[in-house]
Design a protein around this motif. Structure first.
Motif, PDB file in Angstrom:
ATOM      1  N   LYS A   1       0.845  -1.187   0.000  1.00 62.72           N
ATOM      2  CA  LYS A   1       0.000   0.000   0.000  1.00 62.72           C
ATOM      3  C   LYS A   1       0.880   1.235   0.000  1.00 62.72           C
ATOM      4  N   GLU A   2       0.286   2.373  -0.353  1.00 58.87           N
ATOM      5  CA  GLU A   2       1.038   3.620  -0.379  1.00 58.87           C
ATOM      6  C   GLU A   2       1.188   4.177   1.031  1.00 58.87           C
ATOM      7  N   ALA A   3       2.351   4.730   1.311  1.00 55.97           N
ATOM      8  CA  ALA A   3       2.586   5.436   2.570  1.00 55.97           C
ATOM      9  C   ALA A   3       2.671   6.928   2.247  1.00 55.97           C
ATOM     10  N   SER A   4       2.439   7.754   3.247  1.00 54.05           N
ATOM     11  CA  SER A   4       2.443   9.197   3.017  1.00 54.05           C
ATOM     12  C   SER A   4       3.860   9.729   2.833  1.00 54.05           C
ATOM     13  N   ILE A   5       3.946  10.876   2.156  1.00 56.27           N
ATOM     14  CA  ILE A   5       5.216  11.549   1.893  1.00 56.27           C
ATOM     15  C   ILE A   5       5.110  12.951   2.459  1.00 56.27           C
ATOM     16  N   HIS A   6       6.179  13.445   3.080  1.00 53.16           N
ATOM     17  CA  HIS A   6       6.162  14.807   3.621  1.00 53.16           C
ATOM     18  C   HIS A   6       6.038  15.808   2.481  1.00 53.16           C
ATOM     19  N   VAL A   7       5.225  16.858   2.684  1.00 54.90           N
ATOM     20  CA  VAL A   7       4.951  17.806   1.594  1.00 54.90           C
ATOM     21  C   VAL A   7       6.182  18.606   1.189  1.00 54.90           C
ATOM     22  N   SER A   8       7.196  18.679   2.031  1.00 56.63           N
ATOM     23  CA  SER A   8       8.413  19.384   1.650  1.00 56.63           C
ATOM     24  C   SER A   8       9.170  18.633   0.559  1.00 56.63           C
TER      25      SER A   8
END
Length: 109
Positions: free
Chosen positions: A68-75
């Motif tokens: 599954k996809e994990a989140s990425i920091h917006v920076s």
């Protein structure tokens, strides 16, 4: 860390935006933002940053390992404009509405 008040932060990416990853393992890849997490300043990008998750078997589903996809920091994300060029974003007021403008192409996003 307990009782630390968190405030909602405004992000430069929104759900449905096409973004390019500028650092990390997925550097150079592009994808569409599926969900944002403003308190954590993270975004979930479709098809990127896949992780393996072990699932316990229940009556409804079999157990096993899923991706599954994990989140990425917006920076680590940069917005892609209509021309397909990743660039920084500035805000302008046009016709009484705030509009996001690409700094490279000077076009509304």
């Amino acid at each position: 860390m307990a009782n630390k008040k968190q405030t909602k932060v405004k992000l430069h990416v929104k759900v449905g935006d096409t973004v390019k990853v500028i650092s990390g393992d997925e550097k150079g890849n592009t994808g569409k933002v599926v969900k944002t997490f403003p308190l954590e300043q993270r975004a979930l990008v479709e098809g990127l940053n896949k992780v393996k998750k072990h699932i316990r078997a229940t009556n409804e589903r079999a157990g096993g390992i899923i991706e599954k996809e994990a989140s990425i920091h917006v920076s680590n994300l940069m917005l892609v404009d209509a021309e397909g060029v990743a660039s920084k974003v500035k805000m302008e007021i046009q016709d009484g509405k705030k509009v996001r403008i690409s700094k490279k192409s000077n076009q509304a996003i």
